[in-house]
Design a protein around this motif. Structure first.
Motif, PDB file in Angstrom:
ATOM      1  N   PHE A 140       0.867  -1.178   0.000  1.00 61.19           N
ATOM      2  CA  PHE A 140       0.000   0.000   0.000  1.00 61.19           C
ATOM      3  C   PHE A 140       0.904   1.229   0.000  1.00 61.19           C
ATOM      4  O   PHE A 140       2.111   1.128   0.224  1.00 61.19           O
ATOM      5  N   GLY A 141       0.318   2.381  -0.269  1.00 60.99           N
ATOM      6  CA  GLY A 141       1.113   3.602  -0.317  1.00 60.99           C
ATOM      7  C   GLY A 141       0.427   4.765   0.373  1.00 60.99           C
ATOM      8  O   GLY A 141      -0.664   4.628   0.937  1.00 60.99           O
ATOM      9  N   VAL A 142       1.076   5.919   0.307  1.00 58.68           N
ATOM     10  CA  VAL A 142       0.527   7.157   0.866  1.00 58.68           C
ATOM     11  C   VAL A 142       0.513   8.213  -0.232  1.00 58.68           C
ATOM     12  O   VAL A 142       1.497   8.360  -0.968  1.00 58.68           O
ATOM     13  N   ASN A 143      -0.595   8.920  -0.357  1.00 63.27           N
ATOM     14  CA  ASN A 143      -0.704  10.036  -1.297  1.00 63.27           C
ATOM     15  C   ASN A 143      -0.420  11.340  -0.542  1.00 63.27           C
ATOM     16  O   ASN A 143      -1.064  11.638   0.468  1.00 63.27           O
ATOM     17  N   VAL A 144       0.548  12.111  -1.053  1.00 61.51           N
ATOM     18  CA  VAL A 144       0.974  13.338  -0.367  1.00 61.51           C
ATOM     19  C   VAL A 144       0.823  14.545  -1.282  1.00 61.51           C
ATOM     20  O   VAL A 144       1.601  14.715  -2.222  1.00 61.51           O
ATOM     21  N   PRO A 145      -0.170  15.416  -1.027  1.00 58.25           N
ATOM     22  CA  PRO A 145      -0.220  16.694  -1.756  1.00 58.25           C
ATOM     23  C   PRO A 145       0.909  17.585  -1.247  1.00 58.25           C
ATOM     24  O   PRO A 145       1.040  17.811  -0.045  1.00 58.25           O
ATOM     25  N   MET A 146       1.727  18.090  -2.150  1.00 60.19           N
ATOM     26  CA  MET A 146       2.915  18.840  -1.729  1.00 60.19           C
ATOM     27  C   MET A 146       2.600  20.227  -1.184  1.00 60.19           C
ATOM     28  O   MET A 146       3.478  20.925  -0.687  1.00 60.19           O
ATOM     29  N   LEU A 147       1.332  20.631  -1.271  1.00 59.08           N
ATOM     30  CA  LEU A 147       0.909  21.898  -0.671  1.00 59.08           C
ATOM     31  C   LEU A 147       0.768  21.774   0.845  1.00 59.08           C
ATOM     32  O   LEU A 147       0.538  22.749   1.545  1.00 59.08           O
ATOM     33  N   TYR A 148       0.873  20.551   1.348  1.00 59.11           N
ATOM     34  CA  TYR A 148       0.681  20.270   2.766  1.00 59.11           C
ATOM     35  C   TYR A 148       1.634  21.115   3.611  1.00 59.11           C
ATOM     36  O   TYR A 148       2.836  21.140   3.357  1.00 59.11           O
ATOM     37  N   GLY A 178       2.731  19.911  -6.900  1.00 58.24           N
ATOM     38  CA  GLY A 178       4.022  20.508  -6.596  1.00 58.24           C
ATOM     39  C   GLY A 178       5.094  20.058  -7.565  1.00 58.24           C
ATOM     40  O   GLY A 178       4.847  19.284  -8.483  1.00 58.24           O
ATOM     41  N   ASN A 179       6.312  20.526  -7.343  1.00 58.49           N
ATOM     42  CA  ASN A 179       7.443  20.206  -8.205  1.00 58.49           C
ATOM     43  C   ASN A 179       7.977  18.814  -7.882  1.00 58.49           C
ATOM     44  O   ASN A 179       8.397  18.559  -6.759  1.00 58.49           O
ATOM     45  N   PRO A 180       7.986  17.900  -8.859  1.00 60.50           N
ATOM     46  CA  PRO A 180       8.442  16.529  -8.574  1.00 60.50           C
ATOM     47  C   PRO A 180       9.904  16.445  -8.163  1.00 60.50           C
ATOM     48  O   PRO A 180      10.319  15.480  -7.521  1.00 60.50           O
ATOM     49  N   LYS A 181      10.707  17.475  -8.513  1.00 57.43           N
ATOM     50  CA  LYS A 181      12.129  17.451  -8.156  1.00 57.43           C
ATOM     51  C   LYS A 181      12.345  17.606  -6.653  1.00 57.43           C
ATOM     52  O   LYS A 181      13.383  17.207  -6.118  1.00 57.43           O
ATOM     53  N   THR A 182      11.374  18.182  -5.966  1.00 59.43           N
ATOM     54  CA  THR A 182      11.565  18.528  -4.554  1.00 59.43           C
ATOM     55  C   THR A 182      11.894  17.322  -3.684  1.00 59.43           C
ATOM     56  O   THR A 182      12.811  17.355  -2.872  1.00 59.43           O
ATOM     57  N   GLN A 238       9.152  12.756 -15.200  1.00 61.61           N
ATOM     58  CA  GLN A 238      10.071  11.732 -15.691  1.00 61.61           C
ATOM     59  C   GLN A 238      11.520  12.190 -15.524  1.00 61.61           C
ATOM     60  O   GLN A 238      12.375  11.417 -15.076  1.00 61.61           O
ATOM     61  N   GLU A 239      11.771  13.451 -15.850  1.00 54.85           N
ATOM     62  CA  GLU A 239      13.128  14.001 -15.699  1.00 54.85           C
ATOM     63  C   GLU A 239      13.575  14.026 -14.240  1.00 54.85           C
ATOM     64  O   GLU A 239      14.768  13.910 -13.943  1.00 54.85           O
ATOM     65  N   ALA A 240      12.611  14.171 -13.348  1.00 54.68           N
ATOM     66  CA  ALA A 240      12.931  14.192 -11.910  1.00 54.68           C
ATOM     67  C   ALA A 240      13.237  12.797 -11.376  1.00 54.68           C
ATOM     68  O   ALA A 240      13.697  12.652 -10.245  1.00 54.68           O
TER      69      ALA A 240
END
Length: 314
Positions: A65-73, A96-100, A126-128
């Motif tokens: 299973f996984g966790v969904n994380v909105p990066m605005l949190y 949010g920015n996937p590179k973070t 993909q680049e991140a």
């Protein structure tokens, strides 16, 4: 072999959306136990509540299973730390920015997926270095892309641009929808609305009963000036439209939205003043069911539809 079942070590290429106020450990573990990938929705949880749900999910399922994380949190660093401490192996990131965080999580052995609404952001993900992307069309419930690109259009466009596994989301709640997405190039699907109307969803019964009563045209994307969100048309939605007629500023819209509006609607069951987030596909959902029954029906319909397509001749 299917890329998504391989990536997550699951039976079916079905991922449950990590919806706020719906996706607690009961829903996530039920989806995982039924052969899909369950996600705990961190977006509506304080850090200590998230930790509790992760620990309960581990006890409720031996499956991934996984966790969904909105990066605005606002507590994102603490959330990430809890995920690492609790040894969660799969994280879906959004808004949010996937590179973070991607490289930080992958260095710790975590599979990272990013949710996007356009080919441009799919390429950035993909680049991140993400392991897969979820391409979510305009039909989806909750927070959405500004581009208004529909799933039917988005999936082949993203497929053309990337070479990592692709999960389709937005407007999928059936086996036929799953087959259509995969024919267009998706390796698997993510379903939110269909699982929101399940017995195991943590949302209020009032909200679940409203979902199964939804007809075509009963939802609308709004609040683009803040963060686009697809809502059921209720009193709160009508109040937004009344405000729009007066040419409001973003501050005016924020004042109307206030705090905890989604909790009021989906979790507490206030159908008038609450924010009720659901996808357009709710018009096809007519019954609250168990997660197992939902997944069994989706797979059975997928297999039937596949045979029908294969027997079609021109």
């Amino acid at each position: 072999m299917n890329k998504i079942t391989q990536l997550f070590n699951i039976k079916y290429p079905i991922v449950q959306g990590g919806m706020i106020w719906n996706s607690g450990y009961k829903l996530a573990s039920a989806v995982s136990n039924s052969g899909g990938l369950g996600l705990i929705g961190a977006g509506s949880m304080y850090p200590d509540v998230l930790r509790e749900h992760i620990q309960k999910c581990k006890k409720a399922t031996s499956k991934p299973f996984g966790v969904n994380v909105p990066m605005l949190y606002p507590n994102i660093e603490e959330i990430i730390q809890i995920i690492i401490e609790e040894e969660v192996k799969i994280v879906f990131m959004s808004a949010g920015n996937p590179k973070t965080w991607t490289s930080y999580l992958k260095e710790r052995g975590i599979t990272v997926v990013h949710v996007v609404s356009s080919s441009k952001f799919a390429l950035k993900a993909q680049e991140a270095g993400v392991d897969a992307v979820v391409a979510e069309g305009f039909e989806a419930g909750g927070h959405n892309g500004r581009e208004e690109t529909t799933t039917f259009t988005l999936i082949p466009m993203v497929k053309e641009q990337i070479n990592i596994p692709l999960i389709a989301a937005g407007g999928i709640a059936s086996g036929r929808g799953m087959l259509a997405a995969m024919v267009l190039g998706a390796d698997g699907v993510q379903m939110g609305s269909r699982f929101a109307a399940s017995f195991e969803s943590s949302s209020h019964d009032n909200f679940k009963k409203t979902i199964v009563g939804i007809k075509e045209g009963d939802t609308q994307l709004t609040l683009k000036e803040l963060a686009p969100v697809r809502l059921i048309k209720n009193k709160f939605y009508n109040d937004i439209q009344d405000l729009y007629s007066k040419c409001p500023t973003p501050e005016d819209l924020k004042a109307l939205l206030g705090r905890a509006r989604a909790k009021k609607g989906m979790f507490e069951g206030d159908l008038e003043e609450g924010e009720l987030e659901i996808g357009q596909i709710a018009g096809l959902i007519h019954e609250i069911k168990s997660v197992k029954d939902i997944i069994d029906e989706v797979i059975q319909e997928f297999e039937t539809a596949t045979k029908e397509i294969q027997s079609t001749t021109f």
